[in-house]
Design a protein around this motif. Structure first.
Motif, short mmCIF file in Angstrom:
data_model
loop_
_atom_site.label_atom_id
_atom_site.label_comp_id
_atom_site.label_asym_id
_atom_site.label_seq_id
_atom_site.Cartn_x
_atom_site.Cartn_y
_atom_site.Cartn_z
N ARG A 72 8.64 13.38 -4.60
CA ARG A 72 7.91 14.64 -4.40
C ARG A 72 8.65 15.81 -5.04
N LEU A 73 9.98 15.80 -4.98
CA LEU A 73 10.73 16.86 -5.66
C LEU A 73 10.57 16.73 -7.17
N ALA A 74 10.63 15.52 -7.69
CA ALA A 74 10.47 15.32 -9.13
C ALA A 74 9.10 15.80 -9.61
N ALA A 75 8.07 15.60 -8.80
CA ALA A 75 6.73 16.05 -9.17
C ALA A 75 6.67 17.57 -9.23
N TYR A 76 7.34 18.23 -8.28
CA TYR A 76 7.41 19.69 -8.29
C TYR A 76 8.15 20.18 -9.54
N GLN A 77 9.30 19.58 -9.83
CA GLN A 77 10.08 19.99 -10.99
C GLN A 77 9.31 19.79 -12.29
N LYS A 78 8.60 18.69 -12.38
CA LYS A 78 7.83 18.41 -13.59
C LYS A 78 6.71 19.43 -13.78
N PHE A 79 6.02 19.76 -12.69
CA PHE A 79 4.95 20.74 -12.79
C PHE A 79 5.50 22.08 -13.26
N CYS A 80 6.63 22.48 -12.69
CA CYS A 80 7.25 23.75 -13.09
C CYS A 80 7.65 23.72 -14.56
N ALA A 81 8.23 22.61 -15.01
CA ALA A 81 8.65 22.50 -16.40
C ALA A 81 7.44 22.55 -17.34
N VAL A 123 0.87 -1.17 0.00
CA VAL A 123 0.00 0.00 0.00
C VAL A 123 0.91 1.22 0.00
N CYS A 124 0.88 1.98 -1.08
CA CYS A 124 1.74 3.15 -1.22
C CYS A 124 0.90 4.42 -1.24
N PHE A 125 1.55 5.52 -0.93
CA PHE A 125 0.90 6.82 -0.96
C PHE A 125 1.22 7.50 -2.29
N ASP A 126 0.30 8.32 -2.74
CA ASP A 126 0.45 8.98 -4.04
C ASP A 126 1.33 10.22 -3.90
N ASP A 127 2.64 9.99 -3.78
CA ASP A 127 3.58 11.10 -3.53
C ASP A 127 3.56 12.11 -4.67
N SER A 128 3.64 11.64 -5.89
CA SER A 128 3.64 12.55 -7.03
C SER A 128 2.31 13.27 -7.17
N GLY A 129 1.22 12.51 -7.01
CA GLY A 129 -0.11 13.10 -7.12
C GLY A 129 -0.38 14.15 -6.07
N ALA A 130 0.15 13.95 -4.86
CA ALA A 130 -0.07 14.91 -3.78
C ALA A 130 0.55 16.27 -4.12
N ILE A 131 1.78 16.25 -4.63
CA ILE A 131 2.45 17.50 -4.99
C ILE A 131 1.77 18.15 -6.19
N HIS A 132 1.40 17.35 -7.17
CA HIS A 132 0.71 17.89 -8.34
C HIS A 132 -0.61 18.54 -7.92
#
Length: 317
Positions: free
Chosen positions: A194-203, A155-164
């Motif tokens: 979580r950092l990668a999700a932030y960077q992707k959103f910015c890009a 059971v994993c948490f949606d780390d990328s989705g949370a930041i997005h």
């Protein structure tokens, strides 16, 4: 010198849980045919005959599940554990709680103890640096929390989705100068993802990425905010509510009420001290309940291990 075999011995030899052997002996029709054949083959080969006391115990067993948390003082893990306990107690199981302190050696010691105690299964809060492949002997009666591993239930948490989700909310509010405060990248989920999700959103939105990473504690949140927040900063997204608590203290001292501060975790202390802070709820308690349900389905119904992702949602007072 013959040693009388027990149900636990048959379970080990068969590679199934103790309760599965018990159900085979009791002719439970819900046991999968291939599982029944495997267990019965071991029983025949070993000449196993259950004692009268064992039969009595099966009708009123003291069912037990081990829960290995990484930190007893973790608010998020405690919320997940509450969900687990409610589910386990409702289905007649007891729980044995142990702490790993992010130490793989302690995990090995705890699992050995739980094996000796004859637990039916284990829920394990995994972490970076843990050799998940070494857990293969537990594969059919274990659920991983916060890490996925092929062939294992998780059971994993949606780390990328949370930041997005948080970034999209801020973007829709017209905010463009959004900084990010994270943790070291050795932490795969809270850190790297979580950092990668932030960077992707910015890009994707052609925003300037401005971020800093450090340790996962209040002091780091305070110190990194002091380095990261600039006069033009409009919003500060923190990878966790723990970091947001430290950042909130810094912004309060600086009188920066113009900076929209956000976190991840929906922490009760953060909501109490700084109710203006936005937070994404990762669904810790529901994830704990989901992990317990998955484990019991594996134990009682021979369900195949499955991977789950708990959905994230916005929380705003």
């Amino acid at each position: 010198m013959d040693k009388r075999l027990t149900i636990l011995d048959i379970a080990r030899l068969s590679g199934v849980g103790k309760s599965t052997v018990s159900r085979v002996l009791n002719q439970d029709p819900k046991v999968k045919p291939q599982t029944r054949e495997k267990v019965e083959a071991i029983i025949r080969a070993e000449g196993f005959v259950p004692s009268k006391s064992a039969r009595a115990m099966r009708t009123n067993s003291n069912r037990l599940v081990g829960i290995l948390v990484s930190r007893l003082d973790s608010a998020s893990e405690n919320r997940a554990v509450r969900g687990m306990l409610e589910t386990l107690y409702a289905r007649g199981y007891d729980a044995m709680l142990m702490e790993s302190k992010f130490n793989p050696a302690l995990i090995a010691e705890h699992l050995a103890l739980l094996e000796r105690r004859g637990v039916d299964g284990v829920i394990l809060f995994a972490f970076s640096g843990l050799d998940l492949a070494a857990l293969t002997p537990w594969q059919e009666r274990l659920v991983l929390m916060a890490r996925e591993q092929p062939g294992f239930a998780s059971v994993c948490f949606d780390d990328s989705g949370a930041i997005h989700l948080m970034m999209q909310h801020l973007f829709e509010q017209g905010l463009r100068r959004i900084a990010f405060l994270g943790v070291h990248q050795e932490d795969v989920t809270t850190g790297a993802r979580r950092l990668a999700a932030y960077q992707k959103f910015c890009a994707d939105r052609q925003l300037k990425a401005d971020y800093a990473v450090g340790d996962l504690d209040y002091q780091s949140g305070f110190q990194l905010a002091a380095r990261l927040v600039r006069p033009e900063t409009e919003a500060l997204v923190c990878a966790t509510d723990t970091l947001a608590l430290g950042a909130a203290k810094y912004l309060q001292q600086q009188g920066r009420q113009d900076v929209c501060l956000t976190g991840v975790g929906n922490n009760e202390l953060l909501r109490f001290l700084f109710p203006q802070v936005l937070s994404v709820d990762l669904g810790y308690k529901s994830a704990g309940a989901l992990a317990a349900t998955q484990l019991l389905n594996q134990i009682e119904q021979d369900e195949a291990p499955q991977a789950h992702i708990a959905p994230a949602s916005m929380h705003q007072d």
